[in-house]
Design an enzyme around this catalytic site. Structure first.
Site, mmCIF file in Angstrom:
data_model
loop_
_atom_site.group_PDB
_atom_site.id
_atom_site.type_symbol
_atom_site.label_atom_id
_atom_site.label_comp_id
_atom_site.label_asym_id
_atom_site.label_seq_id
_atom_site.Cartn_x
_atom_site.Cartn_y
_atom_site.Cartn_z
ATOM 1 N N GLY A 244 25.018 -26.182 96.215
ATOM 2 C CA GLY A 244 25.676 -25.317 97.323
ATOM 3 C C GLY A 244 24.583 -24.235 97.741
ATOM 4 O O GLY A 244 23.315 -24.611 97.668
ATOM 5 N N ASN A 266 30.314 -31.403 92.650
ATOM 6 C CA ASN A 266 31.216 -32.301 93.009
ATOM 7 C C ASN A 266 31.237 -32.663 94.551
ATOM 8 O O ASN A 266 31.807 -33.262 95.279
ATOM 9 C CB ASN A 266 32.686 -32.045 92.561
ATOM 10 C CG ASN A 266 33.058 -30.916 93.200
ATOM 11 O OD1 ASN A 266 32.484 -29.985 93.561
ATOM 12 N ND2 ASN A 266 34.422 -30.723 93.015
ATOM 13 N N PHE A 268 31.962 -30.582 96.889
ATOM 14 C CA PHE A 268 33.227 -30.114 97.664
ATOM 15 C C PHE A 268 32.827 -29.161 98.818
ATOM 16 O O PHE A 268 33.143 -29.330 99.872
ATOM 17 C CB PHE A 268 34.519 -29.527 96.733
ATOM 18 C CG PHE A 268 35.559 -28.725 97.518
ATOM 19 C CD1 PHE A 268 36.380 -29.558 98.257
ATOM 20 C CD2 PHE A 268 35.554 -27.398 97.892
ATOM 21 C CE1 PHE A 268 37.436 -29.204 98.989
ATOM 22 C CE2 PHE A 268 36.777 -26.955 98.458
ATOM 23 C CZ PHE A 268 37.510 -27.738 99.005
ATOM 24 N N THR A 269 31.935 -28.342 98.519
ATOM 25 C CA THR A 269 31.389 -27.339 99.553
ATOM 26 C C THR A 269 29.695 -27.464 99.427
ATOM 27 O O THR A 269 29.259 -27.054 100.234
ATOM 28 C CB THR A 269 31.514 -25.964 99.359
ATOM 29 O OG1 THR A 269 31.401 -25.460 97.856
ATOM 30 C CG2 THR A 269 32.910 -25.749 99.237
ATOM 31 N N VAL A 291 33.353 -29.526 87.268
ATOM 32 C CA VAL A 291 33.362 -28.728 85.889
ATOM 33 C C VAL A 291 34.710 -28.656 85.547
ATOM 34 O O VAL A 291 34.800 -28.195 84.284
ATOM 35 C CB VAL A 291 32.668 -27.384 86.511
ATOM 36 C CG1 VAL A 291 31.376 -27.607 86.895
ATOM 37 C CG2 VAL A 291 33.675 -26.806 87.403
ATOM 38 N N THR A 324 39.112 -24.506 88.826
ATOM 39 C CA THR A 324 37.649 -24.194 88.417
ATOM 40 C C THR A 324 37.189 -22.919 88.106
ATOM 41 O O THR A 324 36.178 -23.118 87.335
ATOM 42 C CB THR A 324 36.986 -24.278 90.294
ATOM 43 O OG1 THR A 324 37.371 -25.573 90.663
ATOM 44 C CG2 THR A 324 35.707 -24.292 90.155
ATOM 45 N N ASN A 331 35.022 -24.985 79.954
ATOM 46 C CA ASN A 331 34.228 -25.949 79.799
ATOM 47 C C ASN A 331 32.785 -25.519 79.543
ATOM 48 O O ASN A 331 31.858 -25.933 78.680
ATOM 49 C CB ASN A 331 34.161 -27.214 80.796
ATOM 50 C CG ASN A 331 35.579 -27.769 80.810
ATOM 51 O OD1 ASN A 331 36.149 -27.950 79.713
ATOM 52 N ND2 ASN A 331 36.166 -28.310 81.792
ATOM 53 N N TYR A 377 41.482 -16.977 94.205
ATOM 54 C CA TYR A 377 39.957 -16.647 94.009
ATOM 55 C C TYR A 377 39.692 -15.201 93.262
ATOM 56 O O TYR A 377 38.990 -15.094 92.292
ATOM 57 C CB TYR A 377 39.115 -16.746 95.251
ATOM 58 C CG TYR A 377 37.706 -16.378 95.324
ATOM 59 C CD1 TYR A 377 37.009 -17.476 94.811
ATOM 60 C CD2 TYR A 377 37.133 -15.403 95.703
ATOM 61 C CE1 TYR A 377 35.573 -17.346 94.775
ATOM 62 C CE2 TYR A 377 35.818 -15.225 95.526
ATOM 63 C CZ TYR A 377 34.890 -16.252 95.095
ATOM 64 O OH TYR A 377 33.484 -15.986 94.980
ATOM 65 N N ARG A 418 32.632 -17.638 107.426
ATOM 66 C CA ARG A 418 32.280 -16.280 106.809
ATOM 67 C C ARG A 418 31.583 -15.556 108.089
ATOM 68 O O ARG A 418 31.049 -16.180 109.234
ATOM 69 C CB ARG A 418 31.167 -16.273 105.630
ATOM 70 C CG ARG A 418 31.930 -16.625 104.564
ATOM 71 C CD ARG A 418 30.878 -16.497 103.319
ATOM 72 N NE ARG A 418 30.401 -17.637 102.560
ATOM 73 C CZ ARG A 418 29.870 -17.604 101.679
ATOM 74 N NH1 ARG A 418 29.746 -16.610 100.960
ATOM 75 N NH2 ARG A 418 29.726 -18.884 100.920
#
Length: 562
Positions: A244, A266, A268-269, A291, A324, A331, A377, A418
């Site tokens: 990221g 993974n 995703f972002t 994760v 997550t 984990n 979040y 953002r």
């Protein structure tokens, strides 16, 4: 013996002998003439045997004498010397053709040696003077009628051997095309071996170069050097979310320190192009993994950054965002507990919610809506912090917590929604700059390199309580939009849209703890950081074409290119 036996059968009967009638006639007639009587058959047999024996003896003696004469005239020492020279030449040819394939052997291959031996035997049988066989050459010289030449050959056998060898090489090169081709292949193979060693040398040098620096790419065109640390000082570090925006810059810093870095993402972002410049480095590893599932690795430190951070992205799948932050953190804490690794969690200023205290110190508990659109979040990070200190207190895990405020810089996702990325992309394309609300809400912006330095200082320091990492330089959103227009020279207009729900009205960090415990504070000004970020997004636009920024609604992170 056969002849003698036939004679006995033929002349053994006196009556059948050609001499028998005349002998009896003379006997009866009383023959007393001047001629001697015919020999008897017994006498004839004895003479024949004697003659044959004598001939055999003479032949044997002659053969022995010839052998002794040839041996004495040729010189046994010269023959042995010549054979040793040929054997040494064959051994040299064998070592010369080492490494070649079986189908293209040189002169020392078994097939060529058999062919040479067959040629030598044939030459000996037919008396060919072109043979390179040492004994044949010497004996052919010894059979010469010129005694002087024979004596010269016996005294100078080595010279004759050299001439014979030279003749043999001419024969093998001209008379035998197979051997000639074999020689050509042998030299070609030697050149190929030399070329191969040069290629191997270049490969080794390339590997050394790759192990000493990053590879320039379109996203990261500059080169970063990586020193080699001794095993006692080199750490194995895992970075979740390492592909990221922030994670890739942290990867750069740790790689440039000489550590071994394992990125877990993974995508995703995250974007692979953010870490592409390390993909061939021997101390870098990429593990495509979520994760929320356990992972078994042996590491010394864990930077746990994995989680979408922009409102449109973490609101796209709020359940996944909560998992997550919670399951992913469990984990990673379990991994840290098993391998006794130090772990750092990147928390967020969002845990303060819409704060009532300004600026926000670490001691402030926050003002958060637990069921609002941002709560997946906010509350996820609050729970993650709780788990960090629960593992610390119960299992003695060494933990660090960083509360990150607004950060910007190169490698930001162009559609993360953002403030900084939206304003820059809109300004570069001369599109209206969209502000949600009246623009009076405040934000604090820090450059990514300052954040990475703060994370590194926190991980390697001794302070284990939460720490704010941000830039106290505060801007209103409207002022910030005008500032970006000025830097880019854009003619974009500012467009005001309805405010989003639960949008904080103010945000400014109190970094006194970071200054005191970590000796850290921002070094890059907002203007310097914006100039670097604008240059990055200019390159992105050149590569991708038009980009439509993401609004405040929930969306999956994918660039809109038209």
């Amino acid at each position: 013996m056969v002849v003698l036996a036939r004679q006995r059968r033929r002349f053994g009967n006196p009556d059948s002998s050609p001499y028998s009638s005349s002998q009896s006639a003379h006997a009866h007639d009383g023959y007393h003439g001047n001629h001697a009587p015919p020999p008897s058959s017994r006498l004839f047999s004895q003479q024949t045997i004697l003659l044959l024996l004598a001939g055999m003896g003479i032949g044997y003696v002659a053969t022995v004498n010839m052998g002794h004469s040839a041996k004495n005239e040729i010189g046994l020492e010269s023959i042995v010397k010549n054979l040793e020279q040929q054997r040494a030449a064959a051994a040299a040819a064998a070592s010369f053709s080492m490494g070649s394939n079986d189908n293209n052997r040189g002169l020392s291959s078994p097939m060529n040696m058999m062919q040479n031996s067959h040629r030598e035997a044939t030459a000996l049988l037919r008396g060919d003077g072109g043979s390179t066989h040492a004994l044949y050459n010497h004996r052919s010289l010894s059979s010469s009628d010129n005694a002087g030449e024979v004596e010269a050959a016996s005294n100078g056998g080595s010279d004759v051997s050299e001439d014979a060898s030279k003749e043999g090489s001419d024969v093998s090169e001209h008379d035998d095309p197979v051997v000639a081709v074999g020689k050509k292949h042998t030299f070609r193979e030697q050149e190929e071996v030399e070329d191969l060693s040069e290629a191997q040398q270049r490969f080794v040098e390339t590997q050394k170069l790759i192990a000493a620096q990053s590879i320039p790419t379109a996203t990261t065109p500059h080169v970063m050097l990586t020193p080699t640390l001794p095993d006692s000082k080199r750490k194995k570090i895992i970075i979740t979310g390492g592909a990221g925006f922030v994670g890739s810059h942290l990867t750069d810093k740790l790689m440039m320190e000489g550590h071994e870095v394992i990125v877990v993402d993974n995508f995703f972002t995250g974007q692979k192009k953010n870490i592409e410049h390390w993909m061939h480095h021997p101390r870098f590893s990429l593990v495509v993994h979520d994760v929320t599932e356990p992972i078994m690795l042996e590491v010394d430190e864990i930077y746990h950054l994995a989680c979408p951070a922009s409102p449109p992205h973490y609101q796209y799948n709020p359940v996944k965002t909560i998992k997550t932050s919670t399951m992913g953190t469990i984990n990673m804490l379990g991994l840290a507990k098993r391998v006794k690794a130090k772990i750092l969690l990147t928390s967020t200023s969002e845990i303060y919610g819409d704060p009532k205290v300004h600026p926000q110190p670490e001691s402030y508990w926050g003002n958060v809506n637990t069921i609002g659109p941002r709560s997946c979040y906010d509350e996820g990070k609050r729970v993650a912090e709780t788990m960090m200190y629960s593992y610390k207190n119960q299992n003695n895990v060494d933990v660090r917590v960083a509360r990150i405020f607004n950060t910007f810089g190169p490698r930001m996702h162009p559609n993360d929604g953002r403030v900084v990325s939206n304003f820059i992309i809109q300004s570069l394309q001369d599109k209206p700059l969209t502000i949600y609300g009246d623009g009076g809400q405040t934000r604090s912006f820090q450059y990514v390199s300052d954040l990475v330095d703060g994370l590194h200082a926190l991980m390697n320091g001794g302070y284990d309580m939460p720490v704010n990492l941000g830039n106290p330089d505060e801007y209103t959103v409207k002022h910030f939009a005008e500032y970006i227009k000025e830097i880019t020279g854009s003619g974009s207009e500012i467009s005001f849209l309805p405010a989003t729900r639960d949008d904080p009205t103010q945000r400014k960090p109190d970094i006194s703890t970071a200054k005191r415990e970590l000796e850290w504070e921002p070094k890059v000004t907002v203007k310097e950081g914006l100039q670097k970020t604008i240059a990055y997004f200019s390159r992105v636009l050149e590569e991708s074409g038009e980009i439509i920024p993401t609004g405040q609604e929930a969306s999956k992170p994918k660039p809109k290119v038209e």
